[in-house]
Scaffold this active site. Structure first.
Site, PDB file in Angstrom:
ATOM      1  N   ASP A  95     -21.828 -95.927 -79.900  1.00 34.16           N
ATOM      2  CA  ASP A  95     -21.778 -95.754 -81.344  1.00 34.16           C
ATOM      3  C   ASP A  95     -22.649 -94.591 -81.812  1.00 34.16           C
ATOM      4  O   ASP A  95     -23.879 -94.675 -81.763  1.00 34.16           O
ATOM      5  CB  ASP A  95     -22.240 -97.071 -81.985  1.00 34.16           C
ATOM      6  CG  ASP A  95     -22.272 -97.029 -83.489  1.00 34.16           C
ATOM      7  OD1 ASP A  95     -21.632 -96.139 -84.074  1.00 34.16           O
ATOM      8  OD2 ASP A  95     -22.943 -97.889 -84.079  1.00 34.16           O
ATOM      9  N   ASP A 278     -18.517 -90.619 -86.691  1.00 32.86           N
ATOM     10  CA  ASP A 278     -18.986 -91.938 -86.288  1.00 32.86           C
ATOM     11  C   ASP A 278     -17.972 -92.625 -85.374  1.00 32.86           C
ATOM     12  O   ASP A 278     -16.923 -93.077 -85.824  1.00 32.86           O
ATOM     13  CB  ASP A 278     -19.231 -92.778 -87.538  1.00 32.86           C
ATOM     14  CG  ASP A 278     -19.865 -94.117 -87.248  1.00 32.86           C
ATOM     15  OD1 ASP A 278     -20.101 -94.426 -86.071  1.00 32.86           O
ATOM     16  OD2 ASP A 278     -20.121 -94.865 -88.204  1.00 32.86           O
TER      17      ASP A 278
END
Length: 389
Positions: A95, A278
């Protein structure tokens, strides 16, 4: 050793470490198929205040590690890591929107932990406990646990004495529905657990990487082909040259965007805005008013917490173009619309979290990153983008 020069980026092909990623069905898709999505969205609204704003205002509290509230409802890509000696394997979210590493522990009392792999410290000869409690805030609750240190194995690299979190309690149904065990953050250290070194920084500091960067190739194909590259870049995964964009705020992988347009007309971000790349977000998220405008233009209508539209429009709607640092990055209708049934499609745009500042912030998730190979260059605080193969 083969050397490649790509716009000043030296690629050491023999030193490149690649980690294959699994493409899985998202929590949203699972809930939608079970007709439980609306119930979940009503009970666990994630469009809430970014927790990192508390850090910006210096309102941190002892024992609480504030991270941004993450929405993992739509994530589609996971990697496998090993923790401990011998390694215990976990499926984790890789992430770029957070910085901490955490997995469930055998001491976790939540129902969610019973449905996932849990780490057993008693089985690791290299485990060290700090005794320090940690709490990580999420939109639907918080993960409570404690800080520990152990060997982490990722893609053949051995990261010694890595700080990571072990959960004692996990938030509600949020993690029960998750197909991943834990999270491995790849953002800047300022988003990580206080006074710890995140995994990527540890790999660099221990001399395990040839370059202080990593890259993602997210395939649109099912299950395989997606990869995380550590310490180098394989140019066979993209077309042309990498276009470099400076990081505007080294906390997230955040960049300045010029505009968002359709048919040459601005539909959002008309005076410039900020974008966060992201990998922990699947959709394209932005401010409410901008998304209302876009959904009106593409004739999408609200339905059970989402926006739906006729699938035939995929062939007629124009690209939505994100202009970043003077370069256009078109996102076609086939990417910003997701087909769920023969005649029903869903918008891949979603309202983002509330923002205390007046800055317009967009999150460019996997919908964007599947189209554009991305390089995250910590050495030079920049992001490289090029069309993915």
């Amino acid at each position: 050793m083969k050397w490649f020069g790509v716009l000043g980026l030296v690629v050491l092909s023999d030193c490149l470490v690649t980690i294959p990623l699994m493409k899985i069905k998202s929590m949203r898709e699972n809930l939608r198929e079970d007709n439980r999505l609306k119930e979940y969205l009503d009970k666990y609204p994630h469009r809430t205040l970014l927790a990192h704003n508390l850090l910006d205002q210096h309102l941190s509290y002892p024992g609480v590690a504030y991270e941004s509230m993450r929405n993992y409802l739509d994530l589609s890509y996971l990697g496998v890591i090993g923790i401990g000696s011998p390694p215990q394997e976990f499926k984790v979210v890789l992430d770029t929107g957070s910085a901490a590493l955490w997995v469930p522990s055998i001491y976790c009392s939540s129902q969610a932990c019973a449905k996932h792999k849990v780490f057993n410290p008693l089985l690791s000869s290299t485990f060290l406990v700090s005794g320090r409690p940690i709490n990580i805030a999420y939109g639907s609750g918080k993960m409570s646990g404690f800080l520990a240190y152990d060997t982490v194995k990722i893609g053949g690299l051995v990261d010694v004495a890595q700080a990571f979190g072990l959960s004692l309690e996990e938030p509600g149904k949020f993690m029960e529905y998750a197909v991943f065990d834990g999270i491995l953050g790849l953002s800047y250290p300022s988003l990580g657990l206080q006074a710890t070194t995140p995994v990527f920084d540890s790999l660099w500091e221990q001399g395990l990487l040839s370059q202080n960067l990593f890259a993602f190739y997210l395939s649109s194909k099912e299950e395989k082909d997606s990869v995380l590259m550590l310490g180098g870049v394989d140019p066979s995964y993209y077309y042309g040259d990498l276009n470099w964009v400076p990081v505007s705020k080294p906390k997230y992988w955040q960049v300045a965007m010029d505009s968002i347009s359709m048919n040459g007309e601005a539909v959002a971000c008309a005076s410039g805005c900020q974008g966060i790349l992201d990998t922990g977000t699947s959709l394209l998220t932005g401010p409410r008013d901008s998304l209302l405008n876009i959904h009106e233009i593409i004739n999408a209508t609200p339905y059970s917490g989402e926006y739906i539209l006729d699938c035939d429009t995929i062939n007629t709607l124009p690209d939505i173009v994100f202009t970043i640092n003077g370069i256009n990055y078109p996102v076609p209708a086939s990417a910003y619309i997701k087909k769920a049934h023969e005649h029903i499609c869903f918008s891949n745009f979603e309202q983002g979290v509330n923002n205390l500042s007046n800055t317009e912030i967009w999150v460019l998730g996997d919908v964007f990153l599947r189209l554009y190979f991305s390089v995250f260059d910590r050495e030079n605080n920049r992001v490289g983008l090029a069309p993915a193969v």
